[in-house]
Design a protein around this motif. Structure first.
Motif, PDB file in Angstrom:
ATOM      1  N   GLN A 168      -0.861   3.711  -0.165  1.00 35.59           N
ATOM      2  CA  GLN A 168      -0.116   3.654  -1.402  1.00 35.59           C
ATOM      3  C   GLN A 168       1.387   3.193  -1.169  1.00 35.59           C
ATOM      4  O   GLN A 168       1.968   2.518  -1.947  1.00 35.59           O
ATOM      5  CB  GLN A 168       0.102   5.085  -1.994  1.00 35.59           C
ATOM      6  CG  GLN A 168      -1.314   5.442  -3.033  1.00 35.59           C
ATOM      7  CD  GLN A 168      -0.980   6.714  -3.591  1.00 35.59           C
ATOM      8  OE1 GLN A 168      -0.662   7.567  -3.440  1.00 35.59           O
ATOM      9  NE2 GLN A 168      -1.109   6.552  -5.061  1.00 35.59           N
ATOM     10  N   GLY A 169       1.943   3.773   0.047  1.00 38.27           N
ATOM     11  CA  GLY A 169       3.399   3.315   0.208  1.00 38.27           C
ATOM     12  C   GLY A 169       4.313   4.314  -0.325  1.00 38.27           C
ATOM     13  O   GLY A 169       4.049   5.201  -0.910  1.00 38.27           O
ATOM     14  N   PHE A 170       5.320   4.126   0.174  1.00 38.39           N
ATOM     15  CA  PHE A 170       6.663   4.751  -0.122  1.00 38.39           C
ATOM     16  C   PHE A 170       7.106   4.760  -1.643  1.00 38.39           C
ATOM     17  O   PHE A 170       7.099   3.750  -2.104  1.00 38.39           O
ATOM     18  CB  PHE A 170       7.921   4.366   0.755  1.00 38.39           C
ATOM     19  CG  PHE A 170       9.137   5.250   0.468  1.00 38.39           C
ATOM     20  CD1 PHE A 170       9.403   6.596   1.093  1.00 38.39           C
ATOM     21  CD2 PHE A 170      10.116   4.664  -0.217  1.00 38.39           C
ATOM     22  CE1 PHE A 170      10.410   7.337   0.632  1.00 38.39           C
ATOM     23  CE2 PHE A 170      11.384   5.625  -0.434  1.00 38.39           C
ATOM     24  CZ  PHE A 170      11.313   6.821  -0.038  1.00 38.39           C
ATOM     25  N   ASN A 171       7.463   6.103  -2.128  1.00 39.66           N
ATOM     26  CA  ASN A 171       7.969   5.990  -3.425  1.00 39.66           C
ATOM     27  C   ASN A 171       6.893   5.910  -4.429  1.00 39.66           C
ATOM     28  O   ASN A 171       7.217   5.444  -5.559  1.00 39.66           O
ATOM     29  CB  ASN A 171       9.214   4.877  -3.697  1.00 39.66           C
ATOM     30  CG  ASN A 171      10.257   5.367  -4.632  1.00 39.66           C
ATOM     31  OD1 ASN A 171      10.534   6.820  -4.767  1.00 39.66           O
ATOM     32  ND2 ASN A 171      10.749   4.582  -5.301  1.00 39.66           N
ATOM     33  N   ASN A 172       5.718   5.757  -4.102  1.00 37.63           N
ATOM     34  CA  ASN A 172       4.594   6.133  -4.978  1.00 37.63           C
ATOM     35  C   ASN A 172       3.873   7.336  -4.990  1.00 37.63           C
ATOM     36  O   ASN A 172       3.209   8.089  -4.257  1.00 37.63           O
ATOM     37  CB  ASN A 172       3.666   5.030  -4.677  1.00 37.63           C
ATOM     38  CG  ASN A 172       2.334   4.942  -5.567  1.00 37.63           C
ATOM     39  OD1 ASN A 172       2.302   5.580  -6.408  1.00 37.63           O
ATOM     40  ND2 ASN A 172       1.549   3.933  -5.502  1.00 37.63           N
ATOM     41  N   ASN A 173       4.473   8.077  -6.227  1.00 33.92           N
ATOM     42  CA  ASN A 173       3.898   9.547  -6.684  1.00 33.92           C
ATOM     43  C   ASN A 173       2.974   9.612  -7.535  1.00 33.92           C
ATOM     44  O   ASN A 173       2.622  10.653  -8.125  1.00 33.92           O
ATOM     45  CB  ASN A 173       5.105  10.345  -6.986  1.00 33.92           C
ATOM     46  CG  ASN A 173       6.278  10.398  -5.999  1.00 33.92           C
ATOM     47  OD1 ASN A 173       6.253  10.474  -5.070  1.00 33.92           O
ATOM     48  ND2 ASN A 173       7.605  10.097  -6.649  1.00 33.92           N
TER      49      ASN A 173
END
Length: 242
Positions: free
Chosen positions: A208-213
């Motif tokens: 998903q990666g960073f900053n993906n909530n």
């Protein structure tokens, strides 16, 4: 000594300095002070500290603030630190502000991840730093997951065992690209699909990666493992969870 009502808090920040210099605490304070003035903070101090996780801690009152920032960012360019300061001041003053591209691009750069990962592993005394346990090799899990086309071939992370006394089956550091599995699962009789799913559920965060909530998106990814339900049931029956 500063006086006033203080509020302590912390936030994980989740990890260009053209000359690759080490940013001094004095320069960091200058950056945070300039941003803080825009939010009404007259007295601001910021310093780096060798924290294990990629995070920021702070204390503040109505007109002063003190920030302690992970030294994983001590070579970041001014623009990255300014963006971080703006997000943090917005947060503590009740505003909603997202990280900018300059910050996200910097902390997700693979070269930075590899550099900071070394310190993270040194500071994580509960992690074995090895994928091979007494009975299982976590690299075998990755190979099976790749065979099932559940994870991309170019995904990069370090796999290790976690010896901490926790009922959590697995965990990860997104910004350091480290995935760990509870050492309690390194025993005879633990089904392969339980180990595989434990690794996979954490790798889904990396995918998903960073900053993906997007929690729904994360759950959807996890559910793609054909034995997800069986693995979760097995863990629950043995007093563990993900």
């Amino acid at each position: 000594m500063r006086k006033g009502n203080t509020v302590g808090d912390e936030v994980l920040i989740a990890t260009y300095n053209s000359k690759n210099r080490t940013v001094t605490d004095g320069h960091l304070t200058e950056i945070f002070s300039a941003v803080g003035q825009r939010y009404g903070y007259e007295d601001v101090k910021a310093e780096f500290a060798p924290l294990k996780d990629f995070k920021v801690r702070w204390q503040r009152s109505y007109n002063w603030a003190i920030f302690t920032i992970s030294d994983y960012l001590d070579r970041a360019p001014d623009a990255v630190l300014e963006d971080l300061a703006a997000v943090l001041f917005a947060k503590i003053t009740g505003e909603n502000r997202e990280y900018g591209d300059v910050f996200i691009n910097y902390i997700t750069d693979r070269n930075l991840t590899r550099t900071n990962r070394k310190d993270f592993l040194k500071r994580s005394r509960n992690l074995s730093k090895e994928s091979i346990g007494d009975y299982h090799d976590l690299n075998d899990c990755v190979n099976r997951l790749r065979d099932m086309r559940l994870i991309p071939d170019d995904i990069e992370c370090v796999l290790t065992w976690d010896s901490s006394e926790s009922p959590k089956a697995a965990g990860c550091s997104l910004l350091q690209a480290v995935v760990w599995v509870n050492k309690a699962l390194d025993t005879k009789g633990v089904p392969e699909h339980v180990l595989d799913y434990s690794v996979y559920s954490e790798m889904c965060h990396l995918i998903q990666g960073f900053n993906n909530n997007d929690e729904i998106g994360y759950r959807r990814l996890c559910s793609m493992h054909p034995m997800a339900s069986d693995a979760i049931m097995w863990l629950n029956e043995h007093g563990m969870y993900l």
